[in-house]
Write a protein that holds these residues in place. Sequence first.
Motif, short mmCIF file in Angstrom:
data_model
loop_
_atom_site.label_atom_id
_atom_site.label_comp_id
_atom_site.label_asym_id
_atom_site.label_seq_id
_atom_site.Cartn_x
_atom_site.Cartn_y
_atom_site.Cartn_z
N LEU A 21 0.81 -1.21 0.00
CA LEU A 21 0.00 0.00 0.00
C LEU A 21 0.85 1.27 0.00
N THR B 160 -5.78 3.91 7.22
CA THR B 160 -5.46 3.51 5.86
C THR B 160 -6.67 2.80 5.25
N VAL C 249 -8.38 0.28 2.79
CA VAL C 249 -7.98 -0.92 2.05
C VAL C 249 -9.21 -1.37 1.25
#
Length: 198
Positions: A60, A83, A85
């Motif tokens: 990532l 984050t 995803v």
Amino acid sequence: MDMDNLPLDGTPLASGPLTRAVLEIDEYTAGLGWDQPARLFALVDTARLRTQEPELAQQLGLGEPDASAGEQPGSSSSAASLTPVEQDEIPASVPLDEFLGTIAWPDSVDGCALTVERLMLPPSAEASVPSGLDDAELSRWVAEHPERKEVRMTVAVLRDGERESALRLREKDATTEVLTGSGLVPGLAEALSATFEE
């Protein structure tokens, strides 16, 4: 999928982690263009992701903690960054509310976000909606209405109940024109929150 923390024009870096995550997802989906399917994202604590899933963090593009963004290793989730995803594609054959009803998140997921495109009418046009239309007829009527607006909604919720949304109109498709707020799309936020209920 690379979703680095892009500089967001007009977005204060001091905004909270959930707002930053929503704007990051909005910017990512804007880069894909319009007429896209709905997309679902898990939101995970960035520092924990680096520690527990270093290979995924590497994929990532998550390097070491960024002190300028106020991110401290091992900091509490309120100060940490999130984050996004991206999850598997949402099946087009299943209504969105039914699909969301099938989701159960593992404990490692702190929140989730959904981006979806819709047609909206101004309040002035809602009064002229013909009565007695079924869903398909109503969709067709809205799609043909001269005042319709295409909008992309990005809605995110955290396990603790915090919510954030971003709206981008197709006719004002610029980062500086994105509207944010916690109560912009309450129905969708409710449905996402329900995915964290036991």
